[in-house]
Scaffold this motif. Sequence first.
Motif, PDB file in Angstrom:
ATOM      1  N   GLY A   9      99.349  30.864  26.755  1.00 28.37           N
ATOM      2  CA  GLY A   9      98.316  31.777  26.299  1.00 28.37           C
ATOM      3  C   GLY A   9      98.695  32.492  25.013  1.00 28.37           C
ATOM      4  N   LEU A  10      99.940  32.931  24.915  1.00 31.39           N
ATOM      5  CA  LEU A  10     100.383  33.606  23.699  1.00 31.39           C
ATOM      6  C   LEU A  10     100.441  32.652  22.508  1.00 31.39           C
ATOM      7  CD1 LEU A  10     103.172  35.972  25.049  1.00 31.39           C
ATOM      8  CD2 LEU A  10     100.865  36.575  24.299  1.00 31.39           C
ATOM      9  N   THR A  11     100.749  31.401  22.771  1.00 28.78           N
ATOM     10  CA  THR A  11     100.737  30.406  21.696  1.00 28.78           C
ATOM     11  C   THR A  11      99.323  30.220  21.154  1.00 28.78           C
ATOM     12  OG1 THR A  11     102.611  29.256  22.692  1.00 28.78           O
ATOM     13  CG2 THR A  11     101.286  28.009  21.114  1.00 28.78           C
ATOM     14  N   VAL A  12      98.351  30.116  22.058  1.00 30.15           N
ATOM     15  CA  VAL A  12      96.964  29.979  21.630  1.00 30.15           C
ATOM     16  C   VAL A  12      96.519  31.223  20.868  1.00 30.15           C
ATOM     17  CG1 VAL A  12      94.582  29.879  22.487  1.00 30.15           C
ATOM     18  CG2 VAL A  12      96.301  28.333  23.391  1.00 30.15           C
ATOM     19  N   PHE A  13      96.895  32.396  21.356  1.00 29.47           N
ATOM     20  CA  PHE A  13      96.528  33.639  20.692  1.00 29.47           C
ATOM     21  C   PHE A  13      97.130  33.718  19.289  1.00 29.47           C
ATOM     22  CE2 PHE A  13      97.138  38.228  19.918  1.00 29.47           C
ATOM     23  CZ  PHE A  13      95.794  38.604  19.933  1.00 29.47           C
ATOM     24  N   ALA A  14      98.374  33.302  19.132  1.00 32.65           N
ATOM     25  CA  ALA A  14      99.024  33.333  17.821  1.00 32.65           C
ATOM     26  C   ALA A  14      98.361  32.360  16.849  1.00 32.65           C
ATOM     27  CB  ALA A  14     100.506  33.009  17.963  1.00 32.65           C
ATOM     28  N   VAL A  15      98.065  31.158  17.304  1.00 31.06           N
ATOM     29  CA  VAL A  15      97.405  30.182  16.437  1.00 31.06           C
ATOM     30  C   VAL A  15      96.010  30.676  16.065  1.00 31.06           C
ATOM     31  CG1 VAL A  15      96.461  27.836  16.350  1.00 31.06           C
ATOM     32  CG2 VAL A  15      98.746  28.229  17.260  1.00 31.06           C
ATOM     33  N   LEU A  16      95.310  31.244  17.019  1.00 27.84           N
ATOM     34  CA  LEU A  16      93.981  31.787  16.745  1.00 27.84           C
ATOM     35  C   LEU A  16      94.060  32.930  15.741  1.00 27.84           C
ATOM     36  CD1 LEU A  16      90.998  31.604  17.535  1.00 27.84           C
ATOM     37  CD2 LEU A  16      91.471  33.291  19.301  1.00 27.84           C
TER      38      LEU A  16
ATOM     39  N   LEU B 213      96.359  33.345  13.435  1.00 26.18           N
ATOM     40  CA  LEU B 213      96.674  32.781  12.120  1.00 26.18           C
ATOM     41  C   LEU B 213      95.491  32.026  11.513  1.00 26.18           C
ATOM     42  CD1 LEU B 213     100.289  31.466  12.755  1.00 26.18           C
ATOM     43  CD2 LEU B 213      99.605  33.452  11.389  1.00 26.18           C
ATOM     44  N   LEU B 214      94.627  31.523  12.376  1.00 30.70           N
ATOM     45  CA  LEU B 214      93.480  30.769  11.897  1.00 30.70           C
ATOM     46  C   LEU B 214      92.332  31.684  11.479  1.00 30.70           C
ATOM     47  CD1 LEU B 214      92.317  27.859  11.657  1.00 30.70           C
ATOM     48  CD2 LEU B 214      91.435  28.160  13.962  1.00 30.70           C
ATOM     49  N   VAL B 215      92.052  32.705  12.260  1.00 30.93           N
ATOM     50  CA  VAL B 215      90.904  33.573  12.018  1.00 30.93           C
ATOM     51  C   VAL B 215      91.302  34.835  11.257  1.00 30.93           C
ATOM     52  CG1 VAL B 215      89.062  34.882  13.152  1.00 30.93           C
ATOM     53  CG2 VAL B 215      89.738  32.669  14.045  1.00 30.93           C
ATOM     54  N   GLY B 216      92.519  35.285  11.398  1.00 31.38           N
ATOM     55  CA  GLY B 216      92.962  36.533  10.781  1.00 31.38           C
ATOM     56  C   GLY B 216      92.796  36.607   9.274  1.00 31.38           C
ATOM     57  N   PRO B 217      93.171  35.597   8.526  1.00 33.68           N
ATOM     58  CA  PRO B 217      93.046  35.679   7.066  1.00 33.68           C
ATOM     59  C   PRO B 217      91.620  35.509   6.533  1.00 33.68           C
ATOM     60  CG  PRO B 217      94.650  34.011   7.701  1.00 33.68           C
ATOM     61  CD  PRO B 217      94.000  34.475   8.925  1.00 33.68           C
ATOM     62  N   LEU B 218      90.661  35.166   7.373  1.00 34.24           N
ATOM     63  CA  LEU B 218      89.303  34.918   6.888  1.00 34.24           C
ATOM     64  C   LEU B 218      88.661  36.141   6.232  1.00 34.24           C
ATOM     65  CD1 LEU B 218      87.787  32.521   9.555  1.00 34.24           C
ATOM     66  CD2 LEU B 218      88.566  32.004   7.244  1.00 34.24           C
ATOM     67  N   PRO B 219      88.783  37.357   6.771  1.00 34.33           N
ATOM     68  CA  PRO B 219      88.194  38.503   6.065  1.00 34.33           C
ATOM     69  C   PRO B 219      88.779  38.699   4.667  1.00 34.33           C
ATOM     70  CG  PRO B 219      88.664  39.119   8.314  1.00 34.33           C
ATOM     71  CD  PRO B 219      89.246  37.757   8.106  1.00 34.33           C
ATOM     72  N   LEU B 220      90.074  38.446   4.503  1.00 27.59           N
ATOM     73  CA  LEU B 220      90.672  38.554   3.173  1.00 27.59           C
ATOM     74  C   LEU B 220      90.120  37.478   2.234  1.00 27.59           C
ATOM     75  CD1 LEU B 220      94.373  39.212   4.174  1.00 27.59           C
ATOM     76  CD2 LEU B 220      92.692  40.881   3.361  1.00 27.59           C
ATOM     77  N   LEU B 221      89.930  36.295   2.760  1.00 28.30           N
ATOM     78  CA  LEU B 221      89.365  35.209   1.975  1.00 28.30           C
ATOM     79  C   LEU B 221      87.934  35.526   1.570  1.00 28.30           C
ATOM     80  CD1 LEU B 221      89.662  32.227   0.947  1.00 28.30           C
ATOM     81  CD2 LEU B 221      88.654  31.571   3.133  1.00 28.30           C
ATOM     82  N   PHE B 222      87.157  36.066   2.488  1.00 28.76           N
ATOM     83  CA  PHE B 222      85.769  36.411   2.188  1.00 28.76           C
ATOM     84  C   PHE B 222      85.683  37.590   1.224  1.00 28.76           C
ATOM     85  CE2 PHE B 222      84.596  34.640   6.590  1.00 28.76           C
ATOM     86  CZ  PHE B 222      84.597  33.354   6.098  1.00 28.76           C
TER      87      PHE B 222
ATOM     88  N   PRO C   1      88.369  23.481  15.236  1.00 30.84           N
ATOM     89  CA  PRO C   1      89.700  23.966  15.616  1.00 30.84           C
ATOM     90  C   PRO C   1      89.698  24.796  16.912  1.00 30.84           C
ATOM     91  CG  PRO C   1      89.347  24.335  13.287  1.00 30.84           C
ATOM     92  CD  PRO C   1      88.057  23.860  13.851  1.00 30.84           C
ATOM     93  N   LEU C   2      88.642  25.578  17.135  1.00 28.79           N
ATOM     94  CA  LEU C   2      88.580  26.364  18.374  1.00 28.79           C
ATOM     95  C   LEU C   2      88.440  25.463  19.598  1.00 28.79           C
ATOM     96  CD1 LEU C   2      86.366  29.412  17.381  1.00 28.79           C
ATOM     97  CD2 LEU C   2      88.830  29.342  17.740  1.00 28.79           C
ATOM     98  N   VAL C   3      87.638  24.423  19.484  1.00 30.14           N
ATOM     99  CA  VAL C   3      87.482  23.486  20.608  1.00 30.14           C
ATOM    100  C   VAL C   3      88.794  22.757  20.868  1.00 30.14           C
ATOM    101  CG1 VAL C   3      86.354  21.345  21.323  1.00 30.14           C
ATOM    102  CG2 VAL C   3      85.003  23.207  20.369  1.00 30.14           C
TER     103      VAL C   3
ATOM    104  N   TYR D 258      94.919  24.223  25.354  1.00 29.24           N
ATOM    105  CA  TYR D 258      95.314  25.242  26.318  1.00 29.24           C
ATOM    106  C   TYR D 258      95.025  24.792  27.753  1.00 29.24           C
ATOM    107  CZ  TYR D 258      95.430  29.424  29.092  1.00 29.24           C
ATOM    108  OH  TYR D 258      95.703  30.316  30.082  1.00 29.24           O
ATOM    109  N   VAL D 259      93.857  24.237  27.984  1.00 27.47           N
ATOM    110  CA  VAL D 259      93.502  23.796  29.342  1.00 27.47           C
ATOM    111  C   VAL D 259      94.446  22.686  29.796  1.00 27.47           C
ATOM    112  CG1 VAL D 259      91.730  22.621  30.697  1.00 27.47           C
ATOM    113  CG2 VAL D 259      91.114  24.538  29.223  1.00 27.47           C
TER     114      VAL D 259
END
Length: 119
Positions: free
Chosen positions: A54-61, A63-72, A93-95, A101-102
Amino acid sequence: MPQDPTERRVTVTGPPRRTGRASGYYRPRTEIDEQTTLGHTYVRSLMRSQLRAGLTVFAVLGLLVGPLPLLFAAMPGARRLEWAVLGFGLYAPLVLLARWYVRRAERNERDFVRLVEDR
């Protein structure tokens, strides 16, 4: 010619005195049901592996979504690009992340069952 008493064969016809498993054998499922220290360790191992996934998925998520506001924020006039990235670019990527994870969680549970089941 009389037989020597040490050479005489003895046949036992009574029921066996000991039935069941050897005394050194332990059953992990019983350890878990009785909530012993060993059973608690087994369950903690499963929970730790599930938490790690779960923490691995959270970290990847993150890193994937976190920089988007800066990019926008760096591209103020690209509203259509923002919606395209959010609507279509993140979907695959989310799917894939959810699918990984499953599969990982099911593998952890399968390994745990294999460890605990009676052989």
